[in-house]
Design a protein around this motif. Structure first.
Motif, short mmCIF file in Angstrom:
data_model
loop_
_atom_site.label_atom_id
_atom_site.label_comp_id
_atom_site.label_asym_id
_atom_site.label_seq_id
_atom_site.Cartn_x
_atom_site.Cartn_y
_atom_site.Cartn_z
N ALA A 1 0.82 -1.11 -0.03
CA ALA A 1 0.10 -0.03 0.01
C ALA A 1 0.83 1.30 -0.02
N PHE A 2 2.21 1.07 0.28
CA PHE A 2 2.88 2.08 0.31
C PHE A 2 4.12 2.08 -0.55
N PRO A 3 4.23 2.93 -1.63
CA PRO A 3 5.32 2.46 -2.30
C PRO A 3 6.80 2.80 -2.11
N CYS A 4 7.07 3.75 -1.16
CA CYS A 4 8.36 4.37 -1.20
C CYS A 4 8.60 4.67 0.26
N VAL A 5 9.77 5.05 0.56
CA VAL A 5 10.29 5.44 1.99
C VAL A 5 9.96 7.02 2.08
N VAL A 6 9.17 7.30 2.99
CA VAL A 6 8.76 8.85 3.37
C VAL A 6 9.54 9.26 4.57
N MET A 7 10.21 10.25 4.67
CA MET A 7 10.53 10.84 5.86
C MET A 7 10.45 12.30 6.13
N SER A 8 10.24 12.57 7.49
CA SER A 8 9.94 13.94 7.79
C SER A 8 10.97 14.49 8.98
N ASN A 9 11.91 14.98 8.55
CA ASN A 9 12.85 15.37 9.94
C ASN A 9 12.16 16.22 10.80
N THR A 10 11.27 17.09 10.27
CA THR A 10 10.48 18.05 11.13
C THR A 10 9.82 17.26 12.34
N ILE A 11 9.08 16.08 11.99
CA ILE A 11 8.20 15.43 12.94
C ILE A 11 9.05 14.54 13.48
N HIS A 12 10.27 13.92 12.86
CA HIS A 12 10.88 12.84 13.42
C HIS A 12 10.10 11.66 13.04
N ALA A 13 9.72 11.54 11.82
CA ALA A 13 8.91 10.46 11.53
C ALA A 13 9.24 9.82 10.19
N TYR A 14 9.38 8.45 10.06
CA TYR A 14 9.80 7.92 8.80
C TYR A 14 9.05 6.48 8.58
N ILE A 15 8.60 6.31 6.99
CA ILE A 15 7.77 5.11 6.98
C ILE A 15 8.12 4.64 5.75
N SER A 16 8.16 3.11 5.75
CA SER A 16 8.31 2.45 4.63
C SER A 16 7.51 0.98 4.90
N GLN A 17 7.06 0.46 3.75
CA GLN A 17 6.43 -0.83 4.09
C GLN A 17 7.40 -1.95 3.93
N SER A 18 7.57 -2.86 4.70
CA SER A 18 8.46 -4.09 4.68
C SER A 18 8.10 -5.10 3.70
N ASP A 19 8.78 -6.06 3.31
CA ASP A 19 8.16 -7.15 2.51
C ASP A 19 7.22 -7.86 3.05
N LYS A 20 7.33 -8.11 4.32
CA LYS A 20 6.29 -8.87 4.84
C LYS A 20 4.90 -8.08 4.98
N GLY A 21 5.00 -6.76 4.89
CA GLY A 21 3.67 -6.06 4.69
C GLY A 21 3.47 -5.34 5.82
N GLU A 22 4.39 -5.24 6.86
CA GLU A 22 4.17 -4.29 8.05
C GLU A 22 4.64 -2.85 7.58
N MET A 23 3.87 -1.86 7.93
CA MET A 23 4.49 -0.46 7.88
C MET A 23 5.57 -0.25 9.04
N VAL A 24 6.51 0.10 8.69
CA VAL A 24 7.78 0.20 9.49
C VAL A 24 8.06 1.84 9.56
N ILE A 25 7.88 2.15 11.21
CA ILE A 25 7.78 3.37 11.38
C ILE A 25 8.83 3.83 12.30
N GLY A 26 9.56 4.79 12.15
CA GLY A 26 10.62 5.33 13.16
C GLY A 26 10.09 6.32 13.91
N ALA A 27 10.47 6.44 15.08
CA ALA A 27 10.50 7.74 15.86
C ALA A 27 11.93 8.65 16.15
N GLY A 28 11.84 9.62 17.01
CA GLY A 28 13.01 10.14 17.59
C GLY A 28 13.79 9.65 18.62
N THR A 29 14.92 10.16 18.85
CA THR A 29 15.68 9.67 20.06
C THR A 29 14.92 10.26 21.28
#
Ligand code: FAD
Ligand code: PYC
Length: 417
Positions: A271-299
């Motif tokens: 459902a999500f074709p690429c990697v999207v990052m937002s430094n301002t929000i400290h969020a980044y998203i991609s979809q793994s090959d297993k189908g999970e949305m992989v989401i990263g947060a800040g330190t």
């Protein structure tokens, strides 16, 4: 037997456990090696591989206190890109990116490198100016990066909400099309298998507890939980724990360790074709090959050796992501975890000789070292083999903090420090 079950439980907690190959059967340590690498993450394993592959140095042990890939290598969100601002960093990360492109072939192991494009979103005028500066600087260095209008962002990544009244409006984005992701555990196992095939010993459950030095000052070997191991040279690649290990040799470093966290959703169809990052929000998203949305947060805001992050950091990220990609409101989160990242004053790594003869250091990757794994291993192997840095890592010394020759890449990091 019981020990292996405990390890499986840890792997379960990290996720993806069922895909991890069998427990590595560590050989007994030999009494002496030409090179001992402390830390069996991607960087340490890659270093061992390139020592053997490029320099014929196969009398190498990788000493890992837990299981290989169980540190940040197995905990990160796997974003790969080379769109850094300064020439020194751009050269380093681009070197790594070129190695990613042929890595599965070289290791004969599918690391699932997927150059699906990394889009860094701009939410305010400062972001727009800063990212456009990156685009120009990158292109002068021969690195692809292009500016997209909000509408072009939407065309590249249809789930994005580029509409009107938002807390974090999308004013455009910088797109590196060659950026993407790779499968983190495959990277660790690919390097481990290829290094092992070339004669490297990989010693798991073997914690380094001390570094022994001769009267001359030169390193003699490492004290470990499995006994003393003599070493001609020692390379420390122990992300998060670097200060602790380097203290054993009497070297103090300008490093701080912070928890950095990530989460995944339940798996869904693509459902999500690429990697999207937002430094301002400290969020980044991609979809793994297993189908999970992989989401990263800040330190986290506080230094710590905890391998989990504060919940309010994750909820801030999720709040913002649900505004950027409204359909994610309906997703359930599956699990979260953290890793310990070590951060230098200028947010750039150290890949260098140290003042201690025979001791080499690779650290300070902070929130962004996964993408560097092949380049870091390659250049660190050069540095150890030749006792001299490669021109690409020559600027990444410890002495730059004394001499004030910083490589100040804070803005190139994906997340808050
Ligand atoms: P590690 O994989 O942590 O390996 C170090 C190893 O040293 C560990 O296995 C540890 O057990 C071992 N060790 C420590 N002390 C000792 C000792 N005394 N004796 C023996 N062994 C020891 N980077 C990106 O480029 N893109 C991303 O999207 C990204 N996302 C991230 C998300 C999160 C949540 C985190 C935590 C990090 C992220 N990073 C990212 C950063 C990246 O994960 C790291 O920079 C990179 O993986 C570091 O690799 P490494 O091999 O140096 O470290
Ligand atoms: O450096 O691209 C990066 C990154 C993404 C998430 C954490 N670091």
């Amino acid at each position: 037997m019981r020990r292996f079950s405990a390890i499986s439980l840890f792997r379960e907690a990290l996720g993806g456990h069922e895909k991890w190959p069998r427990q590595w059967r560590s050989p007994e340590p030999k009494p002496a090696y030409d090179v001992v690498i402390v830390g069996g993450g991607g960087h340490g394993l890659a270093t061992a591989f390139y020592l053997a592959e490029r320099y014929g140095i196969t009398d190498v042990a990788v000493v890992e206190k837990g299981w290989i890939g169980g540190g940040n290598t197995g905990r990160n969100t796997t974003i790969i890109r080379s769109n850094y601002l300064f020439d020194e960093s751009a050269r380093f990360y681009e070197h790594a990116l070129k190695l990613w492109e042929g890595l599965s072939q070289q290791l004969n192991y599918n690391v699932m490198y997927s150059p699906r494009g990394v889009l860094m979103l701009a939410h305010n005028i400062h972001d727009v100016q800063s990212f456009k500066r990156h685009v120009h600087a990158n292109r002068l260095n021969g690195i692809d990066n292009e500016w997209l209008s909000p509408q072009e962002c939407k065309e590249f990544c249809p789930p994005l909400n580029v509409g009107g009244a938002m807390r974090y409006p999308i004013l455009g984005g910088a797109l590196q099309r060659r950026g993407g992701t790779a499968r983190h555990d495959a990277v660790a196992w690919g390097y481990a298998r290829a290094a092992d095939a070339r004669g490297v010993d990989i010693l798991e459950n073997c914690e380094v507890l001390g570094i022994r030095r001769a009267i001359s000052g030169r390193v003699e070997g490492v004290e470990t939980s499995r006994g003393f191991i003599r070493a001609g040279k020692i390379g420390v690649v122990a992300a998060g724990n670097t200060s602790v290990v380097m203290n054993m040799a009497g070297v103090r470093l300008p490093l701080e360790s912070f928890p950095l966290q990530a989460l995944v959703s339940e798996p869904v169809k693509p459902a999500f074709p690429c990697v999207v990052m937002s430094n301002t929000i400290h969020a980044y998203i991609s979809q793994s090959d297993k189908g999970e949305m992989v989401i990263g947060a800040g330190t986290d805001a506080y230094t710590s050796y905890s391998q989990r992050g504060a919940l309010h950091i994750a909820s801030h990220t999720l709040d913002a992501i649900c505004e950027l990609v409204p359909m994610f409101r309906r997703l359930r989160m599956l699990r979260n975890w953290g890793g310990i990242v070590d951060v230098t004053p200028d947010r750039s790594p150290i890949v260098a000789k140290t003042p201690v003869p025979g001791l080499y250091l690779n650290c300070g990757w902070g929130t962004g070292g996964f993408k560097a794994t092949p380049g870091s291993g390659d250049l660190f192997a050069w540095t150890i083999a030749k006792d001299d840095p490669h021109p690409i890592n020559a600027p990444f010394t410890i002495e730059r903090f004394r001499d004030g020759v910083m490589i100040d890449e804070a803005a190139a990091a994906a997340v808050a420090h």
